[in-house]
Motif scaffolding. Structure first.
Motif, PDB file in Angstrom:
ATOM      1  N   MET A  39       9.701 -10.537  -0.924  1.00  0.00           N
ATOM      2  CA  MET A  39       9.692  -9.159  -1.413  1.00  0.00           C
ATOM      3  C   MET A  39       8.617  -8.336  -0.699  1.00  0.00           C
ATOM      4  O   MET A  39       8.847  -7.172  -0.401  1.00  0.00           O
ATOM      5  N   SER A  40       7.472  -8.977  -0.409  1.00  0.00           N
ATOM      6  CA  SER A  40       6.379  -8.236   0.209  1.00  0.00           C
ATOM      7  C   SER A  40       6.688  -7.853   1.658  1.00  0.00           C
ATOM      8  O   SER A  40       6.008  -7.012   2.228  1.00  0.00           O
ATOM      9  N   GLU A  41       7.734  -8.481   2.242  1.00  0.00           N
ATOM     10  CA  GLU A  41       8.087  -8.161   3.630  1.00  0.00           C
ATOM     11  C   GLU A  41       9.111  -7.031   3.718  1.00  0.00           C
ATOM     12  O   GLU A  41       9.359  -6.503   4.796  1.00  0.00           O
ATOM     13  N   LEU A  50       9.223  -3.872   2.163  1.00  0.00           N
ATOM     14  CA  LEU A  50       8.718  -2.498   2.321  1.00  0.00           C
ATOM     15  C   LEU A  50       8.218  -2.222   3.740  1.00  0.00           C
ATOM     16  O   LEU A  50       8.599  -1.209   4.333  1.00  0.00           O
ATOM     17  N   PRO A  51       7.381  -3.115   4.328  1.00  0.00           N
ATOM     18  CA  PRO A  51       6.952  -2.841   5.715  1.00  0.00           C
ATOM     19  C   PRO A  51       8.125  -2.755   6.687  1.00  0.00           C
ATOM     20  O   PRO A  51       8.136  -1.900   7.578  1.00  0.00           O
ATOM     21  N   TRP A  52       9.134  -3.631   6.498  1.00  0.00           N
ATOM     22  CA  TRP A  52      10.308  -3.589   7.384  1.00  0.00           C
ATOM     23  C   TRP A  52      11.049  -2.269   7.203  1.00  0.00           C
ATOM     24  O   TRP A  52      11.450  -1.626   8.176  1.00  0.00           O
TER      25      TRP A  52
END
Ligand SMILES: [Zn+2]
Length: 85
Positions: free
Chosen positions: A1-3, A5-7
């Motif tokens: 999940m933390s990857e 938003l940046p993507w």
């Protein structure tokens, strides 16, 4: 999940660099997004047999699915190349 938003932020900055949202993104992310490669989906995208409607799961590792024999009805199916946006 933390990857995710940046993507997503990099994708927005890459494809919509003039958007209001892209302007609000960290400059380091925008700079990285400018040169990042975004590739079309691999052959794992869902392909439907036009003869029987069964879905076909492409084996992993294929970059492009051109043709397959339907495991459900046995008909051969030619797949149109994906449209690159
Ligand atoms: Zn079929």
């Amino acid at each position: 999940m933390s990857e995710i938003l940046p993507w997503l932020q990099e994708a927005i900055a890459h494809f919509y660099p003039a958007s209001t949202y892209a302007a609000s993104i960290d400059p380091a992310i925008r700079q990285r997004a400018a040169t990042r490669l975004f590739l079309p989906p691999k052959a794992g995208a869902q392909v439907i047999c036009p003869h029987c409607g069964a879905s076909h799961a492409a084996p992993t590792g294929l970059d492009e699915l051109l043709h397959f024999v339907c495991a459900h009805c046995g008909n051969s199916v030619q797949v149109a190349p994906p449209k690159i946006q």
